[in-house]
Design a protein around this motif. Structure first.
Motif, PDB file in Angstrom:
ATOM      1  N   ILE A 282      -3.454  -5.718   3.302  1.00 43.10           N
ATOM      2  CA  ILE A 282      -4.637  -5.331   4.080  1.00 43.10           C
ATOM      3  C   ILE A 282      -5.721  -6.397   3.985  1.00 43.10           C
ATOM      4  O   ILE A 282      -6.412  -6.695   4.952  1.00 43.10           O
ATOM      5  N   GLY A 283      -5.875  -7.007   2.800  1.00 47.49           N
ATOM      6  CA  GLY A 283      -6.924  -8.017   2.659  1.00 47.49           C
ATOM      7  C   GLY A 283      -7.130  -8.368   1.202  1.00 47.49           C
ATOM      8  O   GLY A 283      -6.242  -8.151   0.368  1.00 47.49           O
TER       9      GLY A 283
ATOM     10  N   LEU B  13      -5.495  -9.122  -4.256  1.00 43.92           N
ATOM     11  CA  LEU B  13      -4.896  -8.768  -2.966  1.00 43.92           C
ATOM     12  C   LEU B  13      -4.793  -7.241  -2.866  1.00 43.92           C
ATOM     13  O   LEU B  13      -4.430  -6.578  -3.836  1.00 43.92           O
ATOM     14  N   VAL B  14      -5.108  -6.736  -1.696  1.00 38.89           N
ATOM     15  CA  VAL B  14      -5.061  -5.280  -1.505  1.00 38.89           C
ATOM     16  C   VAL B  14      -3.919  -4.930  -0.554  1.00 38.89           C
ATOM     17  O   VAL B  14      -3.822  -5.469   0.555  1.00 38.89           O
ATOM     18  N   TYR B  15      -3.052  -4.055  -1.009  1.00 42.63           N
ATOM     19  CA  TYR B  15      -1.926  -3.581  -0.187  1.00 42.63           C
ATOM     20  C   TYR B  15      -2.056  -2.077   0.049  1.00 42.63           C
ATOM     21  O   TYR B  15      -2.587  -1.354  -0.801  1.00 42.63           O
ATOM     22  N   HIS B  16      -1.536  -1.620   1.166  1.00 45.47           N
ATOM     23  CA  HIS B  16      -1.430  -0.188   1.408  1.00 45.47           C
ATOM     24  C   HIS B  16       0.044   0.218   1.445  1.00 45.47           C
ATOM     25  O   HIS B  16       0.889  -0.521   1.934  1.00 45.47           O
TER      26      HIS B  16
ATOM     27  N   GLY C  79      -1.615   5.052  -0.228  1.00 47.93           N
ATOM     28  CA  GLY C  79      -2.081   4.587  -1.528  1.00 47.93           C
ATOM     29  C   GLY C  79      -2.554   3.150  -1.455  1.00 47.93           C
ATOM     30  O   GLY C  79      -2.324   2.446  -0.472  1.00 47.93           O
ATOM     31  N   GLU C  80      -3.207   2.740  -2.533  1.00 46.96           N
ATOM     32  CA  GLU C  80      -3.748   1.395  -2.596  1.00 46.96           C
ATOM     33  C   GLU C  80      -3.142   0.687  -3.804  1.00 46.96           C
ATOM     34  O   GLU C  80      -3.234   1.184  -4.930  1.00 46.96           O
ATOM     35  N   LEU C  81      -2.528  -0.450  -3.546  1.00 49.92           N
ATOM     36  CA  LEU C  81      -1.977  -1.263  -4.632  1.00 49.92           C
ATOM     37  C   LEU C  81      -2.767  -2.559  -4.653  1.00 49.92           C
ATOM     38  O   LEU C  81      -2.740  -3.328  -3.684  1.00 49.92           O
ATOM     39  N   ILE C  82      -3.492  -2.789  -5.741  1.00 53.01           N
ATOM     40  CA  ILE C  82      -4.362  -3.970  -5.822  1.00 53.01           C
ATOM     41  C   ILE C  82      -3.795  -4.897  -6.894  1.00 53.01           C
ATOM     42  O   ILE C  82      -3.633  -4.480  -8.050  1.00 53.01           O
ATOM     43  N   VAL C  83      -3.468  -6.108  -6.498  1.00 53.83           N
ATOM     44  CA  VAL C  83      -2.747  -6.978  -7.428  1.00 53.83           C
ATOM     45  C   VAL C  83      -3.368  -8.363  -7.460  1.00 53.83           C
ATOM     46  O   VAL C  83      -4.011  -8.803  -6.511  1.00 53.83           O
ATOM     47  N   LYS C  84      -3.118  -9.041  -8.579  1.00 55.72           N
ATOM     48  CA  LYS C  84      -3.486 -10.441  -8.688  1.00 55.72           C
ATOM     49  C   LYS C  84      -2.618 -11.203  -7.698  1.00 55.72           C
ATOM     50  O   LYS C  84      -1.529 -10.766  -7.351  1.00 55.72           O
TER      51      LYS C  84
END
Lengths: 437, 566, 129, 249
Positions: free
Chosen positions: D221-222, D228-231, D240-245
């Protein structure tokens, strides 16, 4: 020399979960001299049976083995099991349900754990089913209707040799004019197998990549192929799209999965993903999914344990009520953690099929083995008691891999006691003993 | 010889026309007798309500899909766990308890006879194995014919005699009791992922309609003189607007046999919906009960929904898939080749839901609007509408307008507009409840002559004594006492033996299985029909010889002989 | 060389499950199929032996070349030899990593233990009758 | 009041002990307490030396200290609603199941199912946590629903499976399938994770270390704060939101 020959029909093969019930056995002088319709595995089971049997109960004394009587063996089992603090009753998949039922009640009587070979076979499939359910069907439904078959992590040509001819690829179908030509077989595996050789589409994935591939397929079926990268666990996206289309176009699809998916990383999560893939496909057409169960009556153990205890396997009665938590109450975990202080092994071979730490623990504690044949576990146990073989010299109920109950047939008189009668005897003696305490 | 005398019993025995007399009941060797000797064991019922043992004419307690409900629900097994106590094995589970859990809880509520609502012939052994582990009740298995190919062929040929031949042979082969049709034709359509929208839509690949299946099967059942009529789960279960299908179905038997019940419609609550969508669903219980009130040959059961969690399970596979797409919880499906289907999903019925509240009200409306209690049996379609342990609450709701109004005020407010429940002030009597929970069932199932549902001489001494004195209790006001009384008997007797007392099972017994044995003339022997035998060997995945249920599975079987004239 | 060992049923293994102490079962379950290039790299020919090691335990196996096996992997029919290399961790699922045993392999001239001897190493007493 | 429970030597030290009665509220008064060792019911005093210091008033002022080898003691603090439990060594499975309030501190490692189906309160584990930390039960659709679990070391597999509410913070690495089937709540992993957030429906999963075998069904997503933000999970209709390095291997 005078021979008495006989042919018995409609015999039920006690080898694998296909439970083929069209076997013809030839007898000469009371011995099995020929078998028709069975696969190689089943034929060996029948033809080699007489030569393989252990003659009578044996007991380990120091580093020697001695012959003992059935009475002595039963007495040893009764004493050992009733005194144990955490007895494990494991195996059961080769037994008839009548014996399995006694096993479940025995576990409750002695405050033990009862587990079947399920836990190292399709236990993860059950965990997955408990999360998302199981859209399945009987095998005849697949035979008569399916135009698309998937074998995933399963090699039936070697493990369930008649599965293809009785139920899928080579079987007669009611709704297909030329079943063999009209059917598509898709194989997912990490290696080329005999089954992948006959597939119309072979998807070779990286070991441990099942979950990723299934997630990608679900996304594609949901119309979200845009997020899927070009390669998933070694499989090109183009192939996944092609396979997803084949699945959606099927009039009736059947996915069969083997221990190739239950035993790899992710375990039950792989199966769950496969079930949810099939759920998704059912929004487009008809699909079912089924585990390729190994032992002839492993599914029977799940059924019986469920109606008696509430749970399909790994039931802990330490506190008198049933508790279930695979990973905690499963045989491998209990042995690896050295919890069990006695074991009853019923018609199965942990010596050949358990991790080494479990075998080491079995060798240390009193282990009573019920098995008609000397096995790897024979060398580890304290006492082995041979009994009649279900489907040869004993009869009873067995559940096919799709839940169809079939009564196995007894066609030989050998004089071996049945495991049902032996377990009944042990149960009754322990019950009396408990009442007197 | 064992003898027992129950003294001072407040007896309601509708089949004998006993309406609450204080009397004694004599028992010898498990049966009701006129008189016993003076030295026998005596139970003083002390004026408490004494009824023939309860009979559940439609429940799901044994067999493949029930067990699969358990199998997939370890979370449910965490409730209701009890350890071994005396003669009782440990139990687990609430919505789908273990067999012993079902058996003990039914026994505690005074039930001694259960009809398993749906047995696939091919999986009959499984049902019988579980029957053997449900020891406190005599068992009967309704056998599924809704997708039976051999029956379909007979229907296509309009050959009632052949249909009867197939049914008669199958019931005897699998030790089944009666004919169950679940979404006739629809379960076959579900084989390819479809369903049928009306009883006049053709079954895909078969040149027949549900109407023809139902009609032919009823006629075949009459020809066979089976003890029970066709037991039908109508098409379109659970669909808004399905009451039209139900009304059309109710008209099928017509005056086929004015002397006898020709149709039993099960869980009619699920089939009485008006409106077109979940948004405008409303009750059409009035229209349905009007129809039933004009058809003495029809019997229904309620299929009452009660709030809380439960498990739905039915041979109606397509319906369960629709339910799955609404609830998105676990979904299991199990189609059985050449015979039927099935599906299972867990549900939670909530008072906050307008749909669930309307469903709750419809069941009660049906029971109150059907004038003759002999035509409406009290069920939840256990566990579909609710686990059977909710029966006492349903009795309370039917006997007390006050309780009903109180409950109605706590459900979704649309219920008052979309159902007529609030305007019904009928309160059922103890006698009517006795009809709806035992006498009516015995009559509807055709097991009166087997000694079920009454205290006539030579009847089976299945008896429930409830801790309530009807002549000193006003159920309309004292509904809580009534509910409590029906939850737990003082004594439950089966075959003249006290099997449970004050909620505690005190002894194990051996139950029996009733099955229908049709004695058919030679021209009706399906095994002499090449088409039947060939189809069997080509399309079933088991040999015919291994399909037949052996006598080992009905060791205490009671064959009910029926047949046709040659 | 590090390889990941997969295990599974074969017809020969499956035909002899009631004869766990037979030469056929012994030979089949103690034979690992490897990629021919990997075998060349270790320096062994068809039928020669390797030692497979996980943690601090090792077992001797017969090697067979099979070009359907991917490099870096091996296929060992299920049985006591395959499981000797598997640990007791089930990740709390009840199921060990039967199909994911990572082992170091090297050429060896040591002999292969029989099923009975293998069980003896685990604390058992061989039964020979 | 402090209650100190010291493990006694046992004839069969590998037998599991089930001790859900080790819960601060049970130490008000002097009723007999029982635990299970294998299939035998034992008095608490048969297994532990019990020492009580101070006065009893309400459970929130009770501190229960476990000493010795308690690695096989299961269900400690089950259904606990107030007070404190301090485990000086390792603790067995199912510690803090269904916990609603209070505080559990584990100075060593915790075995599987730590804080299973927890509703409130907090758990601090200084060592490693086993598999299924903050998860649900077999077949149940909800895992941990509230409260906080903090693990200073690593966590095992299936961390926060079916996480529905509350927060789990692991300072070390997580095993396979962390946050699988997440439906809410927040899962923070400072170290690495393998196949995280599988099939997530809702909630937030933040991973500061490296991700191994990232699933192909998360939509980028951005970026936010250098992460990095993933949906996902797109395999279902996950929100859900997966936020990763940024580094993914």
């Amino acid at each position: 020399m005078f021979h008495i020959e006989d042919k018995v029909r409609h015999i039920v093969c006690p080898y694998c979960g296909c439970l083929c019930d069209d076997i013809l056995v030839e007898l000469t002088d009371g011995r099995i001299s020929g078998v028709e319709n069975a696969c190689t595995l089943g034929a060996h089971k029948f033809l080699d049976d007489a030569d393989n049997r252990l003659k009578g109960p044996i007991m380990r004394k120091g580093d020697q083995w001695v012959d003992i009587s059935y009475e002595e063996a039963i007495a040893y089992a009764v004493q050992t099991l009733s005194e144990a603090d955490r007895p494990l009753l494991y195996g059961w998949s080769g037994c008839v349900t009548e014996t399995q039922a006694i096993g479940a009640h025995l576990a409750e009587l002695i405050g033990g754990v009862v587990d079947s070979t399920t836990s190292v076979c399709h236990g993860p499939s059950i965990l997955a089913i408990q999360e998302v359910g199981h859209p399945g069907c009987t095998l005849g439904q697949v035979k008569n209707r399916a135009d698309t078959i998937i074998y995933w992590g399963s090699n039936p040509i070697e493990a369930h040799p008649r599965h293809l001819s009785r139920y899928t690829n080579y079987a007669d179908a009611y709704f297909l004019h030329n079943a063999f030509r009209e059917r598509k077989v898709i194989v997912f595996d990490v290696r080329k197998t005999a089954t992948s050789e006959i597939a119309s589409e072979f998807v070779q994935l990286e070991q441990g990549g099942d979950y990723h591939v299934l997630s990608a397929l679900r996304a594609i079926v949901r119309g979200r192929e845009d997020v899927v990268p070009d390669m998933v666990a070694g499989v090109p996206k183009s192939q996944l799209i092609r396979v997803a289309e084949m699945c959606k176009k099927a009039k009736f699809g059947a996915l069969f999965f083997g221990v190739g998916v239950t035993m790899t990383g992710g375990k039950y999560k792989n199966i769950r993903n496969a079930i949810e893939f099939v759920d998704e496909l059912n929004r487009h057409t008809k699909w079912t999914i089924s585990p390729m169960r190994g032992h002839s009556n492993v599914y029977g153990s799940n059924e019986v344990f469920t109606w008696i205890t509430g749970y399909p396997y790994a039931v802990d009665y330490a506190r008198g009520i049933a508790f279930y938590n695979p990973g905690e109450t499963t045989a491998v975990d209990i042995l690896a953690r050295k919890e069990a202080d006695a074991a009853l092994i019923m018609a199965s071979d942990p010596g050949a099929h358990f991790p080494r730490t479990c075998c080491e623990h079995l060798a240390k504690i009193p282990t009573i083995l019920f098995d008609p044949y000397p096995s790897a576990t024979t060398h580890l146990c304290t006492v082995q008691i041979p009994c009649a073989v279900n489907g040869i010299d004993a009869a009873g109920t067995a559940y096919r891999m799709d839940g169809i109950p079939i009564r196995t047939r007894k066609f030989l008189e050998t004089g071996y006691p049945t495991d049902t009668s032996l377990m009944h005897e042990i149960y009754e003696q322990i019950r009396e003993r408990k009442e007197h305490v | 010889m064992s003898e027992l005398l129950i003294k001072n019993a407040y007896v309601i025995d509708p089949l004998q026309g006993i309406h609450g007399d204080i009397m004694d009941i004599s028992i010898r060797d498990g049966r009701i007798v006129d008189k016993v000797s003076g030295s026998c064991e005596v139970i003083d019922a002390a004026g408490n309500l004494t009824l023939p043992g309860g009979i559940d004419s439609h429940t799901h307690v044994c067999g493949t899909k029930v067990n699969f409900g358990r199998y997939m629900s370890p979370e449910d097994m965490r409730a209701g766990r009890t350890p071994r106590r005396g003669a009782m094995y440990p139990t687990s589970g609430y919505t789908v308890p273990t067999t012993y859990g079902n058996s003990y809880r039914y026994s505690k509520m005074g039930y001694t006879t259960l009809l398993e609502g749906a047995m696939a012939p091919m999986e009959a052994r499984h049902t019988h194995e579980e029957f053997a582990a449900t020891p406190m009740q005599d068992m009967l298995a309704n056998t599924l014919f809704d997708g039976n190919w051999s029956l379909f062929e007979a229907v296509g040929d309009k050959d009632i005699r052949q249909a009867a031949a197939v049914i008669g042979w199958t019931l005897a082969a699998v030790k089944g009791f009666g004919i169950k049709l679940t979404n006739p034709g629809g379960t076959e359509a579900w084989g390819f992922g479809e369903d049928l929208a009306s009883i006049d839509e053709e079954v895909p690949n078969w040149d027949i309609t549900p109407r023809e299946i139902i009609d032919t099967t009823i006629r075949a059942c009459e020809l066979l003189h089976l003890p029970h009529s066709v037991h039908l789960h109508c098409n379109n279960l659970g669909m808004p607007g399905n009451y039209r299908t139900t009304l059309e179905t109710l008209d099928i038997p017509g005056d086929m046999n004015p002397d006898r019940q020709t149709l039993y419609l099960t869980h009619v609550q699920f089939h009485s919906y008006g409106g077109n969508t979940w948004g405008d669903i409303k009750s059409e219980a009035e229209k349905i009960s009007d129809s039933i009130n004009n058809k003495p040959q029809v019997v229904i059961d309620m299929g009452q929904v009660m709030f809380g969690r439960t498990m739905t399970m039915t041979a109606d596979g397509p319906m369960e898939f629709r339910l799955y797409t609404l609830h998105h919880n676990k979904w299991s499906n199990h189609d059985v080749e050449l015979e039927t289907g099935s599906g299972i999903i867990p549900v939670y019925y909530s008072r906050k839901s307008s749909v669930n509240s309307i469903m709750w009200a419809i069941g009660l409306e049906l029971a109150l609007l059907v004038k003759n209690p002999w035509q409406c049996m009290l069920t939840t379609d256990n566990p579909n509408g609710a686990p059977f342990v909710k029966y006492p609450e349903i009795i309370g709701l039917l006997m007390s307008n006050k309780y009903r109004s109180k409950e109605l005020s706590q459900v979704h407010k649309l219920t008052t507009d979309r159902t007529s429940l609030g305007s019904i002030d009928r309160e059922l009597s103890f006698e009517e409840i006795a009809v709806m929970t035992r006498a009516g069932q015995a009559k509807a199932l055709g097991i009166i002559n087997q000694g079920k549902g009454h205290f006539r001489e030579d009847a089976l001494a299945d008896i429930a004594i409830y801790p309530v004195k009807p002549d000193q209790t006003d159920p309309s006001l004292q509904y809580e006492e009534v509910i409590g009384a029906f939850q737990q008997t003082l004594y439950t007797l089966k075959d003249g033996v006290v099997v449970s007392r004050d909620g505690e099972v005190i002894t194990g017994v051996a139950n029996r299985t009733f099955w229908s044995k049709a004695n058919l003339p030679e021209d009706m022997d399906v095994l002499k029909s090449p088409r039947f035998v060939e189809k069997f060997s080509r399309f079933y995945s088991v040999d015919l010889e291994n399909y037949l249920v052996q006598d080992e599975y009905v060791q205490r079987g009671v064959a009910m002989n029926t047949g046709v004239n040659s | 060389m590090k390889i990941r060992i997969n295990s599974g049923r074969t017809v020969i293994q499956g035909s002899h499950v009631d004869q766990k102490n037979s030469p056929e079962y012994f030979r089949e379950t103690s034979t690992i199929r490897l990629n021919p290039v990997d075998m060349m790299e270790i320096g062994i020919d068809d039928g020669e032996r390797i030692k497979a090691r996980t943690d601090n335990l090792s077992i001797v196996l017969r090697a067979l070349s099979d070009d359907s096996i991917k490099r870096g992997t091996g296929f060992l029919p299920l049985g006591p030899y395959a499981n000797f290399l598997v640990g007791g961790n089930t990740h709390s699922t009840g199921m060990p990593d039967f199909k994911e045993a990572d082992a170091d392999i090297e050429a060896t001239v040591d002999t292969i233990t029989t099923v009975g001897e293998l069980m003896q190493q685990l604390g058992g007493v061989p039964y020979r009758r | 009041m402090q209650v100190t429970l010291t493990m006694k030597p046992r004839a069969k030290p590998f037998l599991p002990i089930e001790a859900e009665m080790i819960n601060p509220m049970n130490f008000i008064g002097s009723q007999n307490l029982f635990v299970w060792e294998g299939n035998k019911k034992r008095r608490l005093e048969d297994i532990f030396t019990v020492r009580k210091e101070g006065n009893v008033n309400s459970p929130e002022n009770i501190v229960v200290v476990l000493r010795g080898d308690t690695s096989r003691v299961k269900r400690v603090g089950e259904y606990m609603s107030s007070g404190t439990i301090i485990v000086e060594g390792d603790i067995g499975m199912h510690c803090g199941n269904f916990m609603r309030g209070g505080f559990i501190e584990i100075q060593g490692n915790a075995d599987g199912w730590l804080g299973r189906e927890m509703r409130g309160g907090s758990i601090l584990c200084h060592g490693n946590a086993g598999d299924y930390c903050g998860s649900g039960y077999r077949g149940e659709k909800r895992g941990m629903r509230g409260g906080k679990i903090e693990v200073a070391g690593n966590a095992g597999d299936y961390l926060g499976e079916y996480l529905t509410g509350g927060e789990i913070h692991v300072h070390g690495n997580a095993g396979m399938f962390a946050g699988a089937e997440m439906r809410g709540g927040c899962l923070i992993i400072d170290g690495d994770a393998r196949i995280p957030a599988a099939n997530m429906a809702k909630g937030t999963c933040i991973i500061h270390g490296e991700i191994h075998e990232m699933l192909p069904t998360f939509e980028k997503i951005g970026e936010k704060d250098g992460m990095l933000v993933y949906h996902g999970d797109v395999a279902n209709k996950g929100k859900g939101e997966l936020i990763v390095k940024s580094k993914i291997t």
